[in-house]
Design an enzyme around this catalytic site. Structure first.
Site, PDB file in Angstrom:
ATOM      1  CG  HIS A   1      -0.352   0.033   2.528  1.00 19.16           C
ATOM      2  ND1 HIS A   1       0.280   1.136   3.041  1.00 19.16           N
ATOM      3  CD2 HIS A   1      -0.268  -0.925   3.484  1.00 19.16           C
ATOM      4  CE1 HIS A   1       0.727   0.866   4.257  1.00 19.16           C
ATOM      5  NE2 HIS A   1       0.420  -0.381   4.540  1.00 19.16           N
TER       6      HIS A   1
ATOM      7  CD  GLU B   1      -4.071  -7.642  14.584  1.00 16.57           C
ATOM      8  OE1 GLU B   1      -3.130  -8.097  13.891  1.00 16.57           O
ATOM      9  OE2 GLU B   1      -4.747  -8.348  15.345  1.00 16.57           O
ATOM     10  CG  LEU B   2      -6.915  -2.402   7.187  1.00 17.40           C
ATOM     11  CD1 LEU B   2      -6.932  -3.441   6.073  1.00 17.40           C
ATOM     12  CD2 LEU B   2      -8.123  -1.475   7.077  1.00 17.40           C
ATOM     13  CG  ASP B   3      -3.367  -1.324   5.547  1.00 11.31           C
ATOM     14  OD1 ASP B   3      -3.161  -2.298   4.805  1.00 11.31           O
ATOM     15  OD2 ASP B   3      -4.122  -0.380   5.239  1.00 11.31           O
ATOM     16  CD  GLU B   4      -2.581  -1.656  13.359  1.00 13.19           C
ATOM     17  OE1 GLU B   4      -2.345  -2.450  14.293  1.00 13.19           O
ATOM     18  OE2 GLU B   4      -3.315  -0.658  13.474  1.00 13.19           O
TER      19      GLU B   4
END
Length: 323
Positions: free
Chosen positions: A231, A265-268
């Site tokens: 991303h 955990e989104l984008d973690e």
């Protein structure tokens, strides 16, 4: 992380050592490029103790192999050891099966958490599936990287939640190379995860090349292997729609891209690779967006290459060691 075969489970940052030397001369330098000589990679993760490097070297040397370079990481006050070694060996003197047995003995000796050996010219390439949405830049770059031999992968399929016309460059490329394309349209109520799972069961890992859907925790658990995402680096400051325009309008001077493992955990998830580039008042929105897309392509490609070359090891709960 599932890409490293688990040898022993253990419940239990920083000193870094790097060793490198020229290959030793047995008969001639030409021999190291002959068909009987192969290149191997071994990664090791175990509780730290005296003598690990010596035993690793002895294991390789005892079979007539020679270490070309070795990286060691021993985090301060963590009682843990990481290493990645590259070596050459004669296949007639050290069979692939014997090599696995020798490194397994070392794993048991040091209660290893992970130990993986790979011989690129003997072992199958990593088989992947690529998931993408509307944007093609990362997907096309991966396809060209595979075609050019820059990426040591086998692409089993491309899966998208958007259809593409049959005469597009992308579809023609996939058809020419025999790579299946699956369009699974999603809705807020149905992410088509069951069908995706059916398509990717025989892959080694997944790549999200700007796939604009969130994979559920149930999907990740059912798949059970690694998923790599890319991303832009404009989060968390610029969320929602058109983040590049938001950042451009805000006059940011530094943009980036992040490739990481996907977790619930989104984008973690643990970070594999990050890249940054400066932008300025001389950039318009078009050049700003193009620079951001170029970063995403390069960052994802490098992350996949590092992963396939066994350069990425799990570290603590949410970090990585990248040799």
């Amino acid at each position: 992380m599932s890409f490293l075969r688990k040898v022993v489970s253990s419940s239990f940052p920083a000193q870094v050592l790097t060793f490198s030397k020229r290959p030793f001369k047995v008969k001639s330098l030409d021999e190291s490029t002959s068909s009987s000589v192969s290149h191997g990679i071994h990664v090791f993760h175990c509780p730290d103790e005296v003598g690990i490097v010596a035993k690793l070297s002895e294991c390789i040397a005892s079979r007539g192999g020679n270490i070309l370079n070795a990286d060691v990481f021993v985090p301060e006050d963590k009682n843990v050891f990481y290493s990645r070694s590259e070596f050459i060996f004669h296949r007639a003197k050290w069979s692939r099966v014997q090599m696995d047995e020798d490194f397994l003995k070392l794993s048991r000796m040091f209660n290893a958490i992970n130990s993986v050996v790979r011989v690129p010219d003997l072992d199958p390439r990593h088989k992947i599936a690529i998931l993408a949405s509307k944007q093609d830049h990362c997907l096309v770059d991966l396809l060209h990287g595979w075609q050019d031999g820059r990426l040591p992968i086998q692409i089993a399929s491309v899966i998208s939640n958007h259809d593409r016309a049959p005469n597009t460059h992308l579809i023609l490329f996939l058809e020419r190379h025999g790579i299946p394309y699956h369009c699974l349209r999603t809705t807020p109520e149905d992410k088509r995860e069951k069908e995706i799972l059916d398509l990717v069961q025989d892959t080694d890992f997944l790549v999200l090349a700007r796939y604009m859907q969130v994979l559920s925790g149930n999907f990740l658990k059912s798949y059970g292997k690694d998923v790599i995402n890319i991303h832009h680096g404009l989060l968390p400051s610029f969320k929602g729609g058109h983040p590049a325009k938001q950042a451009f309008d805000a006059g940011v001077k530094l943009i980036g891209a992040t490739s990481h493992f996907v977790t619930e955990e989104l984008d973690e998830g643990p970070i594999i690779e990050q890249m940054v580039e400066r932008v300025s008042h001389r950039d318009n929105l078009q050049s700003f967006v193009q620079k951001s897309m170029d970063l995403e392509k390069r960052c994802l490609s490098k992350a996949i290459k590092s992963y396939c070359e066994l350069r990425v090891l799990p570290y603590e709960r949410n970090k990585t060691v990248v040799f």
